[in-house]
Design an enzyme around this catalytic site. Sequence first.
Site, short mmCIF file in Angstrom:
data_model
loop_
_atom_site.label_atom_id
_atom_site.label_comp_id
_atom_site.label_asym_id
_atom_site.label_seq_id
_atom_site.Cartn_x
_atom_site.Cartn_y
_atom_site.Cartn_z
N HIS A 131 0.83 -1.21 0.00
CA HIS A 131 0.00 0.00 0.00
C HIS A 131 0.86 1.26 0.00
O HIS A 131 2.07 1.20 0.24
CB HIS A 131 -0.94 0.02 1.22
CG HIS A 131 -2.10 -0.91 1.10
ND1 HIS A 131 -2.04 -2.24 1.46
CD2 HIS A 131 -3.36 -0.72 0.63
CE1 HIS A 131 -3.20 -2.82 1.24
NE2 HIS A 131 -4.03 -1.93 0.73
N LYS A 135 -0.74 4.84 4.48
CA LYS A 135 -1.61 3.89 5.20
C LYS A 135 -1.10 3.70 6.62
O LYS A 135 0.08 3.45 6.85
CB LYS A 135 -1.66 2.55 4.46
CG LYS A 135 -2.66 1.58 5.08
CD LYS A 135 -2.93 0.41 4.17
CE LYS A 135 -3.89 -0.60 4.80
NZ LYS A 135 -5.21 -0.01 5.12
#
Length: 242
Positions: A131, A135
Amino acid sequence: MIKIGIYGAKGRMGKQIEECLKSETQAQISILYDKGGNLGELFEKSDVIIDFSSPSGTHELLNYARTMPKPLVIGTTGLDEKILHLMQSASEVMPIFYATNMSLGVAVLNYLASKASQMLRNFDIEILEMHHRHKKDAPSGTAMTLAQSVAKARNLELEKVRVSGRDGIIGERSKDEIAVMSLRGGDIVGRHMVGFYEDGEFLELNHTATSRATFAKGAIKIAIWLSKQEAKMYSINDFLGI
């Protein structure tokens, strides 16, 4: 037109859902809610509410929902057992859909990974999720959902077999070990890989999201569907009929 309230409207997903709803023919925005807003107004003006907030925000939403039940689509990740129990309890009086990922492709990945885990029992399992640098939680909720599915398919308790990192002289890999690894960098929207490894061959199942619109459109479709359902807990499998 179904009126959808967005809870956590200032977040990345909230903004993406707002954008996608502008071109939606079956639903429209009722209200954009963020921390400090009027919860009563959110519930009064909405037929269904989509939540992409934070664990504390979801906790507050569920507590209020008991006083004014409305269908809830919850996509917030990082929820603890207390919040999940509260969600289950609230679903007795309203329909609640909960998923760590609203992508239909990820739902199919989860289904296939579970089947592969069952069929390839002698294969080692490794899970990798990637990600963007912003995040906050790791591993991702989706990676943990995948890990739960492959463990359940082998009648294993994930807490007893999960590995979250390897360093130093740790010895050989145990037979039932399920590793869940995280990578963070750049603007990666989301990539999940479930790998099955055996001597002489391996199988890797991959899903890559290239836009948050994928999750937003999925959440909107689910919200429209959920507005017509009875009170209970629903998952992505219920929506897909698998």
